[in-house]
Write a protein that holds these residues in place. Structure first.
Motif, mmCIF file in Angstrom:
data_model
loop_
_atom_site.group_PDB
_atom_site.id
_atom_site.type_symbol
_atom_site.label_atom_id
_atom_site.label_comp_id
_atom_site.label_asym_id
_atom_site.label_seq_id
_atom_site.Cartn_x
_atom_site.Cartn_y
_atom_site.Cartn_z
ATOM 1 N N SER A 38 0.809 -1.218 0.000
ATOM 2 C CA SER A 38 0.000 0.000 0.000
ATOM 3 C C SER A 38 0.840 1.265 0.000
ATOM 4 C CB SER A 38 -0.961 0.003 1.187
ATOM 5 O OG SER A 38 -0.243 -0.165 2.382
ATOM 6 N N SER A 39 2.100 1.198 0.470
ATOM 7 C CA SER A 39 2.964 2.371 0.431
ATOM 8 C C SER A 39 4.423 1.952 0.464
ATOM 9 C CB SER A 39 2.657 3.331 1.580
ATOM 10 O OG SER A 39 2.882 2.701 2.814
ATOM 11 N N ILE A 40 5.260 2.836 -0.112
ATOM 12 C CA ILE A 40 6.699 2.600 -0.168
ATOM 13 C C ILE A 40 7.387 3.905 0.224
ATOM 14 C CG2 ILE A 40 8.666 1.980 -1.627
ATOM 15 C CD1 ILE A 40 6.666 0.494 -3.451
ATOM 16 N N LEU A 41 8.378 3.813 1.093
ATOM 17 C CA LEU A 41 9.125 4.975 1.556
ATOM 18 C C LEU A 41 10.610 4.749 1.270
ATOM 19 C CD1 LEU A 41 9.189 7.686 3.167
ATOM 20 C CD2 LEU A 41 9.447 6.287 5.223
ATOM 21 N N VAL A 42 11.253 5.752 0.664
ATOM 22 C CA VAL A 42 12.683 5.699 0.386
ATOM 23 C C VAL A 42 13.354 6.793 1.212
ATOM 24 C CG1 VAL A 42 14.469 5.772 -1.393
ATOM 25 C CG2 VAL A 42 12.196 4.917 -1.968
ATOM 26 N N PRO A 43 13.749 6.489 2.456
ATOM 27 C CA PRO A 43 14.392 7.508 3.294
ATOM 28 C C PRO A 43 15.790 7.848 2.791
ATOM 29 C CG PRO A 43 13.641 5.622 4.603
ATOM 30 C CD PRO A 43 13.548 5.244 3.173
ATOM 31 N N GLU A 44 16.086 9.138 2.681
ATOM 32 C CA GLU A 44 17.404 9.591 2.225
ATOM 33 C C GLU A 44 18.511 9.139 3.178
ATOM 34 O OE1 GLU A 44 18.291 11.379 -0.561
ATOM 35 O OE2 GLU A 44 16.229 11.175 -1.256
ATOM 36 N N SER A 45 18.206 9.091 4.463
ATOM 37 C CA SER A 45 19.234 8.770 5.451
ATOM 38 C C SER A 45 19.436 7.274 5.661
ATOM 39 C CB SER A 45 18.869 9.418 6.792
ATOM 40 O OG SER A 45 17.632 8.905 7.251
ATOM 41 N N LEU A 46 18.684 6.449 4.972
ATOM 42 C CA LEU A 46 18.763 4.997 5.149
ATOM 43 C C LEU A 46 19.257 4.373 3.853
ATOM 44 C CD1 LEU A 46 18.053 3.192 7.558
ATOM 45 C CD2 LEU A 46 15.817 2.847 6.574
ATOM 46 N N LYS A 47 20.558 4.446 3.607
ATOM 47 C CA LYS A 47 21.133 3.958 2.353
ATOM 48 C C LYS A 47 21.050 2.435 2.269
ATOM 49 C CE LYS A 47 22.372 7.977 0.974
ATOM 50 N NZ LYS A 47 21.506 8.671 0.081
ATOM 51 N N GLY A 48 20.614 1.948 1.113
ATOM 52 C CA GLY A 48 20.549 0.513 0.881
ATOM 53 C C GLY A 48 19.277 -0.147 1.378
ATOM 54 N N TYR A 49 18.296 0.655 1.818
ATOM 55 C CA TYR A 49 17.047 0.092 2.330
ATOM 56 C C TYR A 49 15.861 0.934 1.868
ATOM 57 C CZ TYR A 49 19.967 -2.596 5.499
ATOM 58 O OH TYR A 49 20.912 -3.436 6.000
ATOM 59 N N ILE A 50 14.715 0.278 1.718
ATOM 60 C CA ILE A 50 13.446 0.975 1.537
ATOM 61 C C ILE A 50 12.467 0.377 2.534
ATOM 62 C CG2 ILE A 50 13.824 1.524 -0.890
ATOM 63 C CD1 ILE A 50 11.912 -0.749 -1.619
ATOM 64 N N LEU A 51 11.436 1.134 2.882
ATOM 65 C CA LEU A 51 10.404 0.661 3.807
ATOM 66 C C LEU A 51 9.121 0.459 3.028
ATOM 67 C CD1 LEU A 51 11.168 3.065 6.779
ATOM 68 C CD2 LEU A 51 11.978 0.732 6.446
ATOM 69 N N VAL A 52 8.480 -0.689 3.231
ATOM 70 C CA VAL A 52 7.277 -1.049 2.491
ATOM 71 C C VAL A 52 6.177 -1.418 3.468
ATOM 72 C CG1 VAL A 52 6.307 -2.703 0.851
ATOM 73 C CG2 VAL A 52 8.621 -1.868 0.513
ATOM 74 N N GLU A 53 4.998 -0.818 3.271
ATOM 75 C CA GLU A 53 3.825 -1.173 4.063
ATOM 76 C C GLU A 53 2.995 -2.148 3.232
ATOM 77 O OE1 GLU A 53 -0.143 0.814 6.060
ATOM 78 O OE2 GLU A 53 1.191 2.038 4.849
ATOM 79 N N SER A 54 2.673 -3.299 3.814
ATOM 80 C CA SER A 54 1.953 -4.320 3.076
ATOM 81 C C SER A 54 0.966 -5.040 3.986
ATOM 82 C CB SER A 54 2.941 -5.340 2.492
ATOM 83 O OG SER A 54 2.259 -6.366 1.827
ATOM 84 N N SER A 55 -0.174 -5.396 3.399
ATOM 85 C CA SER A 55 -1.177 -6.148 4.149
ATOM 86 C C SER A 55 -0.881 -7.643 4.119
ATOM 87 C CB SER A 55 -2.573 -5.872 3.587
ATOM 88 O OG SER A 55 -2.613 -6.233 2.221
ATOM 89 N N THR A 56 0.045 -8.067 3.264
ATOM 90 C CA THR A 56 0.471 -9.466 3.203
ATOM 91 C C THR A 56 1.954 -9.545 3.545
ATOM 92 O OG1 THR A 56 1.031 -9.335 0.858
ATOM 93 C CG2 THR A 56 -1.215 -10.020 1.409
ATOM 94 N N LYS A 57 2.400 -10.710 3.976
ATOM 95 C CA LYS A 57 3.813 -10.891 4.308
ATOM 96 C C LYS A 57 4.638 -10.786 3.029
ATOM 97 C CE LYS A 57 6.968 -14.054 6.681
ATOM 98 N NZ LYS A 57 7.968 -13.079 6.723
ATOM 99 N N ILE A 58 5.718 -10.032 3.102
ATOM 100 C CA ILE A 58 6.614 -9.882 1.952
ATOM 101 C C ILE A 58 7.474 -11.139 1.860
ATOM 102 C CG2 ILE A 58 8.515 -8.561 0.953
ATOM 103 C CD1 ILE A 58 5.984 -6.970 0.916
ATOM 104 N N ASP A 59 7.292 -11.885 0.786
ATOM 105 C CA ASP A 59 8.045 -13.115 0.559
ATOM 106 C C ASP A 59 8.712 -12.997 -0.803
ATOM 107 O OD1 ASP A 59 9.093 -15.634 0.408
ATOM 108 O OD2 ASP A 59 7.178 -16.680 0.383
ATOM 109 N N LEU A 60 10.019 -12.850 -0.807
ATOM 110 C CA LEU A 60 10.732 -12.632 -2.058
ATOM 111 C C LEU A 60 10.816 -13.886 -2.925
ATOM 112 C CD1 LEU A 60 13.565 -10.194 -0.987
ATOM 113 C CD2 LEU A 60 11.348 -9.710 -1.976
ATOM 114 N N ARG A 61 10.321 -15.013 -2.422
ATOM 115 C CA ARG A 61 10.232 -16.211 -3.274
ATOM 116 C C ARG A 61 9.059 -16.101 -4.231
ATOM 117 N NH1 ARG A 61 10.487 -20.379 1.564
ATOM 118 N NH2 ARG A 61 9.141 -18.729 2.311
ATOM 119 N N ASN A 62 8.147 -15.165 -3.943
ATOM 120 C CA ASN A 62 7.012 -14.906 -4.831
ATOM 121 C C ASN A 62 7.557 -14.314 -6.133
ATOM 122 O OD1 ASN A 62 4.778 -13.916 -6.174
ATOM 123 N ND2 ASN A 62 3.860 -12.981 -4.376
#
Length: 138
Positions: A38-62
């Protein structure tokens, strides 16, 4: 966060590719049902990471979540709370971390690379008065 069932996940990306990963994930979230992002945040101070809001578990095997430069999900027992994310939504102004008497390095303009001493701060206008050290030529 609108949905109380949503969770916030930190996703590891290649350094410098945070915005690209966020764009690709956003595109997939709009076109593919069931991802639940539902939302994605790219913080300038957090290099190499993004924050993702999701109603389902994030599974990168998908296979729907396969995105270039996305390296993994940071696993944690508690997860990320919205209170922890708030500090990235309204970053602290840089002026608050500089004090009178501080030595700063100029990063642009005709004096780029020179060091100067802060002699006055105008917080309302977010301006500094600097003193450059002059070197006398012989």
């Amino acid at each position: 966060m609108e949905d109380t069932n949503s969770s916030i996940y930190a996703l590891k990306t290649s350094a410098g590719q945070e915005r690209n990963v966020a764009r690709l994930l956003a595109r997939k979230a709009r076109t593919i049902d069931g991802i639940g992002i539902s939302s994605i945040l790219v913080p300038e101070s957090l290099k190499g990471y993004i924050l993702v809001e999701s109603s389902t578990k994030i599974d990168l095997r998908n296979p729907d979540l396969k995105v270039q430069h996305l390296r993994g999900v940071v696993e944690g027992s508690v997860g990320i709370t919205f209170e922890e994310v708030k500090r990235f939504l309204k970053p602290e102004p840089i002026i608050s971390s500089i004090q009178k008497g501080s030595i700063v390095e100029l990063i642009s303009g005709p004096f780029k690379g020179e060091r100067a001493k802060v002699v006055r701060i105008d917080e309302s206008r977010e301006e500094f008065r600097l003193l450059l050290k002059l070197i006398k030529l012989e």
